[in-house]
Design an enzyme around this catalytic site. Sequence first.
Site, PDB file in Angstrom:
ATOM      1  N   ILE A  14       8.225  -4.491 -26.115  1.00 47.60           N
ATOM      2  CA  ILE A  14       7.535  -5.762 -25.918  1.00 47.60           C
ATOM      3  C   ILE A  14       6.108  -5.691 -26.466  1.00 47.60           C
ATOM      4  CG2 ILE A  14       6.703  -7.392 -24.181  1.00 47.60           C
ATOM      5  CD1 ILE A  14       9.085  -6.527 -22.431  1.00 47.60           C
ATOM      6  N   SER A 141       5.736  -8.476 -13.574  1.00 55.45           N
ATOM      7  CA  SER A 141       7.168  -8.204 -13.498  1.00 55.45           C
ATOM      8  C   SER A 141       7.765  -8.897 -12.286  1.00 55.45           C
ATOM      9  CB  SER A 141       7.414  -6.687 -13.381  1.00 55.45           C
ATOM     10  OG  SER A 141       8.767  -6.424 -13.027  1.00 55.45           O
ATOM     11  N   TYR A 166       7.229   0.738  -8.396  1.00 57.67           N
ATOM     12  CA  TYR A 166       6.850  -0.001  -9.609  1.00 57.67           C
ATOM     13  C   TYR A 166       6.471  -1.441  -9.257  1.00 57.67           C
ATOM     14  CZ  TYR A 166       7.743  -2.626 -13.958  1.00 57.67           C
ATOM     15  OH  TYR A 166       7.657  -3.477 -15.034  1.00 57.67           O
ATOM     16  N   LYS A 170       2.827  -3.335  -9.662  1.00 59.20           N
ATOM     17  CA  LYS A 170       2.713  -4.589 -10.404  1.00 59.20           C
ATOM     18  C   LYS A 170       2.179  -5.709  -9.512  1.00 59.20           C
ATOM     19  CE  LYS A 170       4.050  -3.859 -14.692  1.00 59.20           C
ATOM     20  NZ  LYS A 170       3.129  -4.121 -15.834  1.00 59.20           N
TER      21      LYS A 170
END
Length: 296
Positions: A14, A141, A166, A170
């Site tokens: 990305i 995310s 994670y 985020k």
Amino acid sequence: MKKTAVVTAGTGGIGLETALGLAGAGFAVTVIGRDLERGAGAVERINATRPEHPARFLAADLASLDQVRALARTIADGHAASGEPLTVLVNNVGAMFAQRQDRNGVEASFVVNHLSPYLLTELLLPTLTAGAPSRIVNVTSGAVTVAKRVFDEVEPPGGYYGFHWYGRAKLANLAYTLDLADRLDGTGVSVFAADPGGAATGMTNGTMTDPKIVSPALRLLWPLVRRTFARSTSGPASAAARSSIAAATDETLTGRTGLVIGTQAHPIAPHRAAADPRVAEAVRRLSERHAPLLPA
């Protein structure tokens, strides 16, 4: 005036697609990554599109806060010497770990997904302000929805589960993004979060195939969740980069700030916990403690 952009983790996936999009929009793009060979390949691919300005690569391990500080100095000094503004900073870096890892005694997922972009952003604020109007884009995310929302410490109590950790990192970064937008309102620096949705990347095709990255309560359901998730993450990275490119370039966003740009490149509502001022304050204290602007 020349437009410039910095894209972290911009040598593949990305990040590279974001860099390509920004180069196509007329930006002089600097991509950041660890690997010299991948960096050279990214620059070659960008320059093969015959952009208005050639791309360049800067090497830095964004899991090291000392290297983040050195990177910020290099970028700031370069813009001061050239007199060119820093127009856009895209914090695209992200990582998920199946097993718990440390970076200088701090859990690695929190370092890479929050403390690193937080520190780079804070250190480059004088440069971004001098180059205003400018934009900061932090990639978020959907995993924020599974995150524990307590930020008294870097890690919550209990076992380590990579997907949840994670998501928590985020969430911290999203709360910081919205808080920073309020802080910088009126300075000419706009702050956005970009939700890429899903794409077939090394993380989705690697770490996320391990059921141990989720808590035992979800483990039995993980194969089903994975299959559902896989259907939404099978698209190309170029499609997932649309939100970041829009956040960085869309003229309809001029003068606006504090928005989450969704997968369709339009503003969407932020996750409720990220907009909670108590969460933002806890994240701020934790960030200042573990990622001081000056090394100890």
